[in-house]
Design a protein around this motif. Structure first.
Motif, short mmCIF file in Angstrom:
data_model
loop_
_atom_site.label_atom_id
_atom_site.label_comp_id
_atom_site.label_asym_id
_atom_site.label_seq_id
_atom_site.Cartn_x
_atom_site.Cartn_y
_atom_site.Cartn_z
N LEU A 122 41.54 32.49 45.20
CA LEU A 122 41.02 34.31 45.25
C LEU A 122 40.47 34.75 44.26
O LEU A 122 39.36 35.68 43.99
CB LEU A 122 42.84 34.87 45.64
CG LEU A 122 43.05 34.30 46.87
CD1 LEU A 122 44.24 34.53 47.18
CD2 LEU A 122 41.99 34.04 48.22
N VAL A 123 40.82 34.48 43.05
CA VAL A 123 39.47 34.60 41.83
C VAL A 123 38.54 34.30 41.53
O VAL A 123 37.56 35.18 41.52
CB VAL A 123 40.29 34.16 40.56
CG1 VAL A 123 40.10 35.47 39.97
CG2 VAL A 123 41.94 35.21 40.15
N VAL A 124 38.44 32.90 42.02
CA VAL A 124 36.81 32.54 42.09
C VAL A 124 36.46 33.63 42.98
O VAL A 124 34.89 34.04 42.79
CB VAL A 124 36.43 31.05 42.02
CG1 VAL A 124 35.27 30.62 42.57
CG2 VAL A 124 37.75 30.96 41.08
N VAL A 125 36.92 33.36 44.19
CA VAL A 125 35.98 34.17 45.57
C VAL A 125 35.73 36.03 44.86
O VAL A 125 34.66 36.32 45.62
CB VAL A 125 36.89 33.93 46.75
CG1 VAL A 125 36.21 34.48 47.48
CG2 VAL A 125 37.35 32.17 46.71
N VAL A 126 36.92 36.07 44.55
CA VAL A 126 36.62 37.40 44.45
C VAL A 126 35.45 37.69 43.42
O VAL A 126 34.60 38.99 43.28
CB VAL A 126 37.52 38.62 44.58
CG1 VAL A 126 37.25 40.16 43.78
CG2 VAL A 126 38.54 37.71 44.80
N ALA A 127 35.24 36.86 42.00
CA ALA A 127 34.59 37.20 41.06
C ALA A 127 33.14 36.76 42.37
O ALA A 127 31.84 37.20 41.34
CB ALA A 127 34.90 36.41 40.06
N LEU A 128 32.88 35.73 42.72
CA LEU A 128 31.77 35.32 43.52
C LEU A 128 30.52 36.05 44.03
O LEU A 128 29.98 37.04 43.36
CB LEU A 128 32.02 33.77 44.52
CG LEU A 128 30.73 33.42 45.36
CD1 LEU A 128 29.53 32.92 44.14
CD2 LEU A 128 30.70 32.51 45.97
N PHE A 129 31.76 36.83 45.13
CA PHE A 129 30.94 37.70 45.92
C PHE A 129 31.07 38.90 45.21
O PHE A 129 29.11 40.46 45.41
CB PHE A 129 32.50 38.74 46.72
CG PHE A 129 32.60 37.51 48.02
CD1 PHE A 129 31.18 37.33 48.68
CD2 PHE A 129 33.90 37.69 48.05
CE1 PHE A 129 31.58 36.57 49.78
CE2 PHE A 129 34.09 36.68 49.36
CZ PHE A 129 32.68 35.84 50.78
#
Length: 289
Positions: free
Chosen positions: A94-101
């Motif tokens: 979830l950290v990676v996904v939020v950082a991606l967006f």
């Protein structure tokens, strides 16, 4: 030639009408990274569900009794399967996904050379940042909902609608268990605002989207590592990741909210600071790309 007002603006020009939220939302929805990220949020619970079907029961032989017990809980009902999916995703995925967006949103425009054209429309800088931030947060929230919703649906269809069980609480009736899960999701959303703020700040500072996304993830990991060093004492309380697992208190009996409150205050403070710095930097920098 268009009429010009006393303020030097074209007649009929309204800053608030430029770059509407819906248009930016649709634009981001058409991007491949958005589709892949949201698609993976749906796919992950299904992958976990399929993996459970091939469980050979050999975890005890490998000294992984703790993980085996978690798997046993996960297969005891849809709510428990959802909790397990959140548990394995919260610390990194979830950290990676939020950082991606949030990290890709401005830096990608700069790397494509389209940022200066957006400002030349003209879109006010503060509005451009606001719309992009809100859209990024909307997709981050959607990713979290898709992960939990898919896990709940798939888990319930496979394992049934059973009470919520965990290693830190007594058995909770399905209705109360669902409310506890919603509270966990709400707290995780608040904690992830730190990642969103940091990634958004880096996206404004750099023209490399990968650098903004990777930098936010690496700094989050660094904070997590430092939080494990007990020699730091009370200094750990000021790390953005110190209260990242406080959501476990929402599953206990009775509910433990002290760390949850501290975690919300910490996350909102850090996010506000990062977003403030992002707006301050962007409204003053020279846009050359």
């Amino acid at each position: 030639m268009a009429a010009v007002t006393d303020a030097g603006e074209a007649h009929g020009y309204r800053p608030s009408a430029t770059m509407p939220f819906a248009a930016e939302f649709r634009r981001q929805a058409s991007r491949r990274r958005t589709q892949l990220a949201l698609g993976f949020m749906v796919l992950l619970p299904l992958i976990i569900l399929i993996a459970f079907q091939f469980d050979s029961g050999g975890d005890d032989d490998n000294g992984r009794n703790e993980f085996a017990s978690l798997v046993e809980l996960a297969t005891s009902g849809g709510l428990n399967f959802t909790l397990f999916s959140i548990f394995v995703s919260a610390s990194f995925l979830l950290v990676v996904v939020v950082a991606l967006f949030c990290g890709d949103t401005v830096a990608s425009e700069a790397s494509w050379g389209s940022l200066r054209y957006l400002l030349a429309i003209p879109v006010p800088r503060a509005r451009l940042l606001t719309v992009k931030l809100v859209v990024a947060l909307a997709y981050s929230g959607l990713a979290l909902i898709l992960l939990a919703g898919t896990a709940l649906l798939a888990g319930t269809l496979r394992y049934g609608w059973s009470p919520l069980r965990s290693t830190v609480a007594a058995e909770l009736e399905p209705t109360e268990g669902l409310l506890r899960l919603l509270a966990v999701l709400g707290y995780l959303a608040v904690v992830l605002l730190v990642v969103a703020g940091l990634a958004f700040l880096l996206s404004v500072i750099t023209d490399a989207a990968l650098g903004a996304v990777g930098g936010a993830v690496l700094l989050w990991i660094l904070s997590s590592i430092l939080d494990q060093i007990t020699a730091l004492g009370a200094l750990r309380d000021f790390l953005p990741t110190h209260f990242s697992t406080a959501w476990l208190g929402l599953l206990s009996t009775p509910v433990q909210t002290d760390d949850v409150v501290r975690g919300c205050i910490s996350a909102i403070s850090y996010a506000t600071l990062f977003w403030g710095l992002a707006f301050w930097r962007f409204t003053r920098k020279d846009i050359t790309s």
